[in-house]
Design a protein around this motif. Structure first.
Motif, PDB file in Angstrom:
ATOM      1  N   GLU A  81     -14.669  26.802  97.917  1.00 17.54           N
ATOM      2  CA  GLU A  81     -14.727  27.739  99.034  1.00 17.54           C
ATOM      3  C   GLU A  81     -13.898  28.972  98.689  1.00 17.54           C
ATOM      4  N   GLN A  82     -14.408  30.133  99.096  1.00 11.78           N
ATOM      5  CA  GLN A  82     -13.713  31.384  98.835  1.00 11.78           C
ATOM      6  C   GLN A  82     -12.871  31.740 100.050  1.00 11.78           C
ATOM      7  N   LEU A  83     -11.591  32.002  99.802  1.00 13.08           N
ATOM      8  CA  LEU A  83     -10.627  32.273 100.855  1.00 13.08           C
ATOM      9  C   LEU A  83      -9.970  33.633 100.627  1.00 13.08           C
ATOM     10  N   ASP A  84      -9.259  34.100 101.639  1.00 13.20           N
ATOM     11  CA  ASP A  84      -8.495  35.353 101.524  1.00 13.20           C
ATOM     12  C   ASP A  84      -9.358  36.500 101.018  1.00 13.20           C
ATOM     13  N   ARG A  88      -8.983  34.202  96.654  1.00 19.14           N
ATOM     14  CA  ARG A  88      -8.568  32.842  96.325  1.00 19.14           C
ATOM     15  C   ARG A  88      -9.785  31.929  96.418  1.00 19.14           C
ATOM     16  N   ILE A  89      -9.946  31.081  95.406  1.00 19.71           N
ATOM     17  CA  ILE A  89     -11.042  30.109  95.419  1.00 19.71           C
ATOM     18  C   ILE A  89     -10.434  28.725  95.300  1.00 19.71           C
ATOM     19  N   ARG A  90     -10.775  27.854  96.239  1.00 20.59           N
ATOM     20  CA  ARG A  90     -10.291  26.472  96.196  1.00 20.59           C
ATOM     21  C   ARG A  90     -11.408  25.558  95.699  1.00 20.59           C
ATOM     22  N   PHE A  91     -11.103  24.802  94.643  1.00 16.91           N
ATOM     23  CA  PHE A  91     -12.072  23.884  94.059  1.00 16.91           C
ATOM     24  C   PHE A  91     -11.673  22.441  94.359  1.00 16.91           C
ATOM     25  N   THR A  92     -12.646  21.638  94.762  1.00 15.65           N
ATOM     26  CA  THR A  92     -12.481  20.192  94.855  1.00 15.65           C
ATOM     27  C   THR A  92     -13.096  19.590  93.600  1.00 15.65           C
ATOM     28  N   LEU A  93     -12.301  18.833  92.861  1.00 12.41           N
ATOM     29  CA  LEU A  93     -12.727  18.353  91.544  1.00 12.41           C
ATOM     30  C   LEU A  93     -13.361  16.973  91.606  1.00 12.41           C
TER      31      LEU A  93
END
Length: 509
Positions: A81-84, A88-93
């Protein structure tokens, strides 16, 4: 149980065991692929070469993956998901993944990969600037990781599907060293490294524990065959099952098609060809001369006569499937009279010499360059062709600014985004731009990288295409189809536009 019963039981067990062994052998299969070039290193951060990706896509995984349909999908990251506002990109691995040596994949692997890419080791190779938007990588937990960006990068998710972004094993590299890793690669992909003989070939074997399922092939062997006629002869003899681009000469397509055991598979490709100009030295530092050379060559005639219609003309250094291609742009027409007028205005005397540097192992482009030289002779220039071994031209001659007036550049534009071509061809200081420095062009290139509005960004990319065309920074030649020579023993093969072949579903009869 009597002896007779015991014997029967043992015989039955032997028969079953033998049957299973024979079945296992019958399903064991090897695909042998002819690739025209040894990249020289299997480290993901060391190269941009398509021939590296054609092999290494099978050994490595990225956080994202782009399949033959060119659509982006989860890889080692199951979601993101792209944030800020995109900074910022948060990845779930993906959990439960291991490298080929049993080392666990987790957030620490991802952080190591990108710290290495953006650090001292990455500075040695050509990949680092492709990921320049990345500021820091933060581990949230074992399977969650944040990428903090200096600025939003609208192409980053696609970039994470290839080349420098392939995830590498921290402990393996730390224990064995960088030089060892160059020649003994280790990833999480569906095939694992078996052996490598420089200039000869690399052998892979199936990795049955791959998170996407075991490959149908048992072994995957690549042979480095630079001479096209040799590659085709090996295909005809059955010692090679698949010949990948850009090996197959156009003139040999008919020969392959007439062979009952072989077939040709083609698809549109992002690969474009041009003769770029030395804008710093010699006669080509004059824009009028560069435009004269373009006017002086009939590119459509070359496509029709030499390329057999397996290509399309281009107005800028990108294909029709590139984001940023301007369909309203038209190539400069063939106009030898206009060419000679411009040469005269620039004070160029008849018989003036110029040099065209090319990759020596591409038979088709050798014919193209000969045709270009003949056209230039018509407008009064004496063009000579200087062939180089591919790695020498790409690693020693072009980056060092040691070319003649014109030099061959073929480019895959594998992200299918003009930024991936234009930034590296035209921005000051880039490896593939040894001669030119244009502050206005630099500003355009930099500005589009931080824009997330797709329409606005596309307009800037189109303006870059027009700007470079107006300055005549290269002679755009053509967009060549991806042409594969395939044995009919090979099943479930899909030709891919970008030559990044993942061969997990392929079988060989």
């Amino acid at each position: 149980m009597n002896k007779k019963s015991t014997f029967k039981t043992a015989l039955k067990t032997f028969a079953v065991t033998s049957s299973l062994a024979m079945a296992s052998l019958s399903f064991a299969s090897t695909l042998t692929v002819s690739s025209p070039q040894d990249p020289g290193s299997w480290d993901p951060i060391d190269t941009f070469l398509v021939n590296w990706a054609a092999v290494a896509t099978n050994m490595y995984d990225g956080l994202t993956y782009r399949g033959p349909d060119l659509k982006l999908q989860p890889g080692l990251a199951t979601s993101w998901e792209q944030l800020d506002e995109g900074k910022r990109i948060r990845f779930t691995l993906r959990e439960g993944v291991t490298f080929h040596n049993g080392e666990a994949f987790n957030s620490a692997s991802v952080k190591f990969t990108f710290d290495r890419l953006m650090g001292d080791e990455g500075r040695k190779g050509p990949q680092r600037s492709n990921y320049a938007a990345i500021d820091t990588v933060e581990v949230i937990d074992d399977y969650t990781i944040d990428f903090h960006l200096k600025a939003a990068d609208p192409v980053l998710l696609t970039k994470l599907a290839g080349y420098g972004a392939m995830i590498v094993p921290p402990k393996y590299i730390q224990e064995n060293g960088e030089d060892f890793f160059n020649t003994h690669p280790m990833g999480t992909g569906p095939f694992k490294f078996s052996s490598y003989e420089p200039k000869v070939g690399i052998k892979l074997e199936a990795f049955s524990q791959h998170w996407g399922g075991a490959p149908k092939l048992t072994n995957l062997n690549y042979r480095f065959i630079s001479e096209p006629s040799t590659a085709v002869a090996e295909l005809q003899s059955g010692r090679v099952d698949l010949v990948i681009p850009p090996t197959i000469p156009i003139g040999m397509i008919t020969t392959i098609e007439k062979d009952p055991n072989l077939t040709i598979a083609t698809t549109i490709s992002p690969t474009v060809y041009a003769l770029r100009f030395n804008t710093r030295d010699g006669i080509t530092k004059d824009e009028r001369v560069r435009k004269a050379l373009i006017y002086g060559v009939d590119r459509q005639a070359i496509i029709d006569s030499i390329l057999g219609g397996q290509a399309a003309p281009i107005a800028s250094f990108q294909s029709a499937i590139s984001f940023g291609e301007d369909p309203t742009m038209k190539p400069l027409p063939y106009d030898p009279s206009k060419a000679m007028q411009l040469l005269k205005a620039a004070g160029i005397q008849p018989g003036t010499k110029l040099q065209i540097d090319i990759r020596g192992n591409n038979a088709t482009f050798n014919e193209v360059s000969q045709a270009v030289a003949s056209y230039l002779q018509v407008i009064g220039l004496n063009a000579t062709i200087k062939p180089y071994e591919t790695n020498v031209l790409l690693n020693d001659i072009i980056p060092a600014g040691k070319t003649g007036e014109m030099f061959q550049q073929s480019w895959g534009g594998w992200t299918l985004d003009y930024d991936n071509t234009a930034y590296f061809m035209y921005h000051t200081g880039e490896k593939w731009n040894p001669y030119d420095s244009d502050p206005e062009l630099d500003a355009l290139l930099e500005s589009q990288r931080s824009i997330t509005d797709r329409d606005k960004r596309e307009e800037i990319l189109k303006s870059i295409a027009n700007y470079t065309s107006n300055r005549a920074l290269e002679m755009p030649l053509y967009n060549l189809n991806a042409i594969f020579g395939v044995s009919k023993r090979v099943k479930n093969f899909t030709p891919v536009p970008d030559s990044r072949l993942r061969l997990t579903d392929v079988t060989v009869e």
